[in-house]
Design an enzyme around this catalytic site. Structure first.
Site, PDB file in Angstrom:
ATOM      1  CG  HIS A 110      35.926  37.884  33.426  1.00 36.91           C
ATOM      2  ND1 HIS A 110      37.058  36.690  33.419  1.00 36.91           N
ATOM      3  CD2 HIS A 110      36.537  39.028  33.007  1.00 36.91           C
ATOM      4  CE1 HIS A 110      38.098  37.331  32.917  1.00 36.91           C
ATOM      5  NE2 HIS A 110      37.951  38.764  32.880  1.00 36.91           N
ATOM      6  CB  CYS A 145      37.938  42.254  32.785  1.00 34.40           C
ATOM      7  SG  CYS A 145      37.041  42.756  31.134  1.00 34.40           S
TER       8      CYS A 145
END
Length: 329
Positions: free
Chosen positions: A283, A299
């Site tokens: 992301h 992440c």
């Protein structure tokens, strides 16, 4: 596959241009950096041009700031290796020429500020804590300058430096910006590789040729990323962020789930590439200058523009392999 990036420290000098005023002309006319010891926190016209050329070649230096930081160094090493060039801490003539020939056009160009650039709405201040974000109607930019800097992959400091006195708040005014919107997206990726040790993301074609390189923040010791190979399962633009108390993120005290509305300053930025492991994805970020320099919650974090470029290169089912060991943070 390009050679190891570990322990690579360049000794490129900012050169005489560092002391001169940093402007469009000095960046466009900059020659290759010289091979003398240098402070990596010093802004240089030649480094700014080098970063722009790397960005256009799909070897992202992260935020273009005119400084020879870790991300710019990693991108330069990857570019040299992928082009079969010798590289030993110096930007050789062959390397500079190859980089210069990889794209056309001036490094800095004029841009007329559009109504959309200054329309907003803008946040007065981006809250530091997630829990303070949940009541906001949107996680937009904090100013037109921030929006324009991100649009052209630049740090706000560099954008301001080459536009002295500009407030960036009036449509129709002309400003100088990095010429990075001309290169388009790299070819579709057959696979993606995330290197935990080097903090990088790379895409490859079916012949295992390196297509694109991005600096990244890959997990942390507290919240490591997965190992092995996952797959892309979905891509969501302008995602709503969902916090689950079971994540137990440091600094978040809420015992109840909550959501944070979309926007480029959302905790996952302007794009979410979902992976086939619950809660994990690739992301964007609200802090492009901290990519590779701060831990993530497990992440893979890229700048918003790099995450969007990566999203355009992958599709559902694209394999994403995690290699290396989790770097301590």
């Amino acid at each position: 596959m390009f050679r190891a990036l570990v322990s690579v420290l360049l000794v490129i000098s900012a050169g005489p241009a560092a002391a001169a005023q940093l402007d469009a002309a000095s960046i466009n006319d900059a020659a290759a950096p010289s091979a003398k010891p240098s402070r990596h926190d010093q802004t240089s016209a030649s480094i700014a041009r080098l970063e722009i050329l790397l960005d256009r070649a799909h070897f992202s230096p992260g935020e273009i700031d005119g400084k020879l930081g870790e991300n710019a160094q990693k991108a330069l090493v990857a570019f040299a290796d992928s082009n079969g060039l010798s590289f030993d801490k110096v930007v050789t003539t062959d390397l500079w020429n190859k980089l210069s020939a990889s794209s056309d056009g001036a490094a800095i160009v004029n841009y007329e500020i559009a109504e959309a650039d200054v329309k907003g709405p803008f946040l007065k201040k981006l809250p530091a804590k997630m829990e303070a974000m949940k009541s906001l109607p949107a996680l937009g930019y904090t100013s037109p300058r921030e929006a324009l800097a991100e649009k052209f992959h630049m740090s706000e400091a560099l954008l301001q430096a080459i536009n002295p006195g500009q407030k960036f708040d009036k449509a129709g005014e002309t400003i100088a910006v990095a010429n990075v919107l001309v290169s388009g997206n790299p070819a579709p990726a057959a696979r993606v590789e995330v290197d935990k040790t080097r903090q990088t993301v790379m895409t490859y074609d079916t012949a295992d040729k390196l297509l694109a390189f991005y600096p990244a923040t890959v997990g942390s010791t507290e919240k490591p990323t997965p190992s092995g190979t996952l797959k892309v399962t979905a891509i969501q633009k302008d995602p709503t962020y969902h916090y689950n108390p079971k994540y137990r993120f440091r600094g978040v005290k809420s015992k109840k789930p909550f959501t944070i509305r979309p926007g480029p300053n959302n905790p996952v930025g302007s794009i979410w590439i979902n992976l086939s492991a619950e809660g994990y994805g690739i992301h964007g970020t609200a802090n492009p200058g901290k990519v590779s320099k701060a831990a993530s919650h497990g992440c893979v974090r890229l700048t918003n523009w790099d995450a969007n470029t990566l999203a355009a290169s992958v599709k559902r089912g694209t394999p994403v392999s995690f290699v290396g060991s989790q770097r301590g943070t």
